[in-house]
Design a protein around this motif. Structure first.
Motif: not given
Length: 624
Positions: A376-381
């Motif tokens: 999971a990326l910090q931007n929610g992706k």
């Protein structure tokens, strides 16, 4: 038998001969037997021809490809970053599902990802920074006081070897060959140790090295005699320098087949093979009593491992002695600096259909039913990984990515307690080159590399006692405007983080401490270029907080640290199924060749052993 046992326990790490590229040791968690894996030899370079600074094109042959895999793939929205590296932003990234996600685009992560892509897997490499490369990335500065001044600096490694020819014992060159990628290099054979006794001229020529040791101001006749006795004692331990062990290693039973090709070579080491895992000081003390020679050996060990001979594994020095015994051994400078190596790895990744995504900060590893299934990326992706998630972060930062309960608590705690080396101080400087050698061939009159030692009595590992200097524009004038030299000066692995902990990077206190802690580097530079302060056009200072912030390394550390004989680096596997580690927190350790080797070993482990055997066949074909 003893030779076979040692083959499986061999750990010969050849860091590029700079403190910034030197291997360290790592404590494997005692409760995690799965991590105490096969050590691996790293051999740095073998140079027999084209010595003397001739420009060489690395002889990387195009490796066999599969139909449909050679089309270069770029994410939508990709942009060409400065200094030739193609990147894409997280917002512009491609698929939400891949076979393998690699966290971090350091050299280890890029080598691992590119080789997995070559094996036919769909690979995405996610990098938090705006540029790939990790500690090997480059940056540019523009000077307000120098019209048109664009200065292209490297952040880390500046001392490379084994990049000009194939076959090469440097795992990085082996990876580039397998990817069919080339870099331009200049080869040279001289650098300087500026010691309390005077300037010791280092070369790759064993005979000339002995002559330097025998000079009256250094070891004298007694020192030379003891050095030669040590060389003789080391002879049987040099037998492993011809075997591409990183390419052959994997962390499962398939290693029986991939390693089996090289058992005969290691058997030639005989009964002395058992000393290869011990501290080098134990072997030194059997032959050497001369104080200068002991100090010199400690310096050489520090350049490779960041530790004195008491903490450096004998295998590392067996590599150095072996390389010095070969005719024509040299060092290579990659034109464009370390960034050119990073660019070549990115090209190789994309050539085989892999994707690099920058500005993609990984928040957590996704775990389902006891298996790593994505990130999971910090931007929610979210990115799903069908086969594996590979972390190129440090052991401490990797543990922070794993959800609570996903790995045994004892394993997590002991991993987080892994000893750390200290951090760095850096000076990046642009100076007026008036009166200094300039242009193509300047290196023939002004050496690129210097190491300054201030006081033997303080110990080679003391803060600020050993300082490295690199002047890359003597090789590559294109890095700066005409009439300018660039200099990178640094203390590697010996700057205490505790002096900087909690400081505000924008505060006046921080600025003042930067200037104070950088003074030892200015003084070292004055021993190379006495009037350097009056020549400065532009300068910047890096600290442990700089390392921590931009490289996202815990406490800005150089990497894991443990003395030889206490433990060893862990392998790439972990207790969490589908989650692997690569880079300088795993076998074989810190250093450019070492982390490239780690990337190879991790990729080997992920794919079936029969694909691994095909890769070895391809490498042998390239080297034929």
């Amino acid at each position: 038998d003893e030779a076979t046992h040692t083959f499986l326990r061999w750990r010969q790490v050849a860091g590029a001969m700079s403190p910034c590229c030197s291997p360290q040791a790592h404590v494997a968690p005692r409760g995690a037997a799965i991590q105490r894996q096969l050590p691996c030899p790293m051999m740095m370079h073998r140079r027999r021809t084209n010595v003397g600074g001739q420009m060489l094109r690395a002889c990387a042959l195009q490796s066999p490809s599969r139909a449909g895999r050679l089309q270069r793939s770029r994410c939508p929205g990709s942009t060409r970053a400065r200094r030739g590296v193609v990147v894409a932003s997280a917002a512009a990234s491609a698929a939400d599902e891949v076979d393998v996600v690699v966290i971090g685009a350091g050299i280890g992560g890029l080598c691992c990802g590119a080789l997995l892509a070559r094996h036919g897997l769909n690979v995405m490499v996610c990098e938090s920074h705006t540029h790939p490369g990790g500690a090997a990335h480059g940056f540019e500065r523009r000077s307000k006081d120098y019209p048109g001044g664009v200065f292209k600096f490297d952040t880390g490694p500046s001392f490379f070897a084994g990049l000009a020819h194939s076959p090469s014992s440097n795992p990085l060159k082996q990876v580039l060959d397998l990817l069919g990628e080339e870099i331009d290099v200049i080869s040279y054979d001289k650098w300087n140790y500026i010691l309390p006794e005077g300037t010791f001229v280092c070369t790759g020529d064993a005979a000339k090295y002995r002559e330097q040791i025998g000079l009256p101001q250094f070891g004298g006749a007694e020192g030379r005699q003891q050095w030669e006795a040590l060389e003789k004692r080391m002879q049987p331990l040099m037998m492993g320098n011809d075997m591409p062990m990183a390419a052959a290693l994997r962390y499962d039973l398939g290693a029986i087949f991939t390693l089996g090709r090289y058992l005969e070579g290691l058997a030639k080491m005989g009964p002395v093979a058992g000393t290869i895992q011990g501290p080098f000081r134990a072997l030194v003390e059997t032959e050497v009593r001369n104080t200068f020679v002991k100090n010199l050996i400690d310096l050489e060990c520090f350049m490779l491992s960041g530790q004195s001979s008491r903490g450096t594994i004998t295998a590392e020095m067996a590599f150095m002695f072996g390389e010095r015994s070969l005719p024509g051994a040299t060092i290579d400078y990659p034109m464009g600096g370390a960034t050119s190596i990073v660019s070549a790895l990115v090209r190789g990744l994309e050539k085989y259909g892999g994707t690099l995504v920058c500005k993609a900060h990984v928040e957590t590893v996704l775990v389902e039913d006891g298996r790593a299934v994505g990130i999971a990326l910090q931007n929610g992706k979210r990115i799903s990984a069908k086969k594996a998630v590979v972390s190129n972060a440090t052991v401490w930062d990797s543990m922070k990515l794993l959800p609570a309960g996903s790995i045994p608590s004892e394993y997590r705690e002991q991993s987080l307690q892994t000893p750390q080396t200290d951090s760095f101080m850096h000076l990046h400087i642009a100076i007026k080159a008036d009166g200094l050698p300039q242009g193509n061939g300047a290196w023939k009159e002004l050496d690129c590399h210097h190491v300054v030692v201030n006081d033997w009595d303080k110990g080679i590992e003391a803060p600020g006692n050993a300082i490295a200097v690199s002047i890359p524009t003597v090789f590559d004038p294109s890095l700066a405007p005409e009439g300018i030299h660039l200099i990178h000066c640094y203390t590697a692995g010996n700057e205490p983080y505790s002096l900087w902990k909690g400081m505000d990077r924008k505060s006046s206190e921080y600025k003042q401490q930067k200037e104070e802690r950088a003074e030892v580097m200015w003084e070292a530079l004055e021993r190379v270029i006495p009037d350097i302060r009056s020549r400065v056009v532009d300068s910047s200072i890096g600290t442990p907080l700089t390392h921590e912030y931009f490289l996202r390394r815990s406490r800005g550390t150089y990497g894991p640290r443990i003395k030889a004989g206490d433990s060893s680096f862990p392998g790439s596997t972990t207790p969490l199924q589908g989650f692997y580690c690569t880079g300088d927190s795993t076998q074989p350790g810190i250093g450019v060749p070492a982390v490239a080797g780690s990337g190879m070993i991790t990729a080997n482990t992920i794919v079936p052993f029969w694909k691994h055997l095909t890769l070895l066949d391809d490498l042998e074909s390239i080297n034929a």
